[in-house]
Design an enzyme around this catalytic site. Structure first.
Site: not given
Ligand code: MRU
Length: 351
Positions: A47, A198, A239, A249
């Site tokens: 973000a 990620q 986020d 998130n």
């Protein structure tokens, strides 16, 4: 420091996160449309990094706009804002950054003697200011959050909320970094974070870079590790945080929050104030990005699922505020009830 993104005289330079951890390569964006594409395809992601990338994209677009009058530059700038706003819908930092650049444009244009050249210079400076402020905010978050973590033990994180997701240092990983800098002996468990990985690719790479002991686990292993007593705290990024403290998130964060509650483990969220969206009353109103099915059906170009099977790929989920032990920001640590503490800290620290 890990160079996630950087303003250069030639354009905006991005570390290509789709290639990590195997290749450390860079992509140079020389147009705002390229920056938009780089955000959409997740060459840059996270973000705060998305927000500052969009600001740099706008600065780049204005710098290279062929227009010569203020009204024409204003119209061109509107098109740039619309293009960048259409990239990823969940991280509110994107819209926060575009709005801040819009306001700066208006302020610069209203000055006596304003020219297209003065606006260009002013917007480049503003984007660079946002970059510097992001790193400073991460460091303050780290200082506020570090005392919440145990002096030793296991800390679970989901996705990547590190230097790679910001302009440097990180939010959730910034809290971990700060605790380690202060002498804590932590072991990080990084959820791999299907489907974009990620955690496995980015969190693991970045923490190894800093020599912080790290173990990657598949997303479905967290419950078992918690039951074995290996996880003493959870810290994740966000986020978007709604006015009541609901947290959007990376998909799978909600699962982790429920597991943490069940096992009596504190669940912390670290995010800068630019992630807080007091205009959105609760998590149900947060737009959730749907990503291409290909991210689920394929891995590294190889098909994993049968042809034609149904696929869901929401990129984020919402963790209800009731599961969040504390929210760590650069302005301080918030505790429930968040509908009160968020408003109070906003009023006390408004800038
Ligand atoms: O889809 P991504 O990789 O952009 O999602 C990132 C996350 O969910 C992060 O946890 C969040 O943006 C916070 S980053 C400091």
């Amino acid at each position: 420091m890990i160079p996630t993104l950087q303003w250069t005289p030639e354009g905006v330079r991005f570390l290509d996160q789709t290639k990590l951890p195997l290749e450390e390569t860079y992509v140079l964006a020389t147009t705002y449309q390229q920056v938009a594409d780089i955000i959409t395809t997740m060459v840059v992601r996270g973000a705060p990094a998305i927000g500052v990338s969009a600001a740099m994209g706008l600065a780049l677009g204005v710098k290279d706009s062929p227009t010569t009058t203020l009204p024409d530059l204003g119209a061109d700038f509107d098109t740039m804002c619309t293009t960048l706003a259409a990239t990823r819908p969940t991280a509110v930092n994107l819209f926060w950054a575009i709005e801040r650049m819009r306001q700066r444009f208006s302020t610069l244009a209203a000055r006596t003697g304003a020219t297209t050249a003065s606006i260009r210079t002013g917007l480049i400076a503003e984007a660079q200011r946002m970059y510097d402020e992001d790193i400073a905010a991460c460091r303050r978050m780290g200082a506020h959050g570090a005392p919440l973590l145990p002096k030793s033990g296991g800390v679970l994180t989901h996705c990547n909320a590190g230097a790679l997701a910001t302009c440097g240092y990180g939010t959730a990983l910034g809290v971990i970094r700060s605790a380690v800098e202060q002498g804590s002996t932590l072991h990080v468990y990084a959820d791999e974070t299907r489907p974009f990985l990620q955690g496995a690719r980015l969190t693991a790479w970045e923490l190894m870079h800093d020599h912080i002991p790290t173990t990657v686990i598949c997303d479905n292993m967290a419950a078992s590790l918690m039951r074995q007593g290996k996880i003493n705290a959870v810290v994740v990024g966000a986020d978007r945080i709604a006015a009541n403290g609901d947290v959007a998130n990376k998909i799978g964060t909600y699962n982790v929050a429920i597991l943490a509650r069940e096992h009596g483990i504190p669940f912390y969220v670290a995010a800068p104030w630019s992630t807080i969206d007091l205009k959105t009353s609760n998590g149900d109103a947060i737009p959730i990005e749907q990503r291409p099915a290909l991210e689920v059906t394929h891995h590294a170009g190889k098909q994993l699922t049968p042809h034609g099977v149904g696929i869901e790929n929401p990129a984020f989920d919402v963790t209800p505020a009731q599961y969040v032990t504390a929210i760590i920001t650069e302005r301080g640590v918030l505790r429930p009830p968040y509908s009160e503490s968020l408003q109070e800290l906003e009023a006390a620290t408004a800038i």
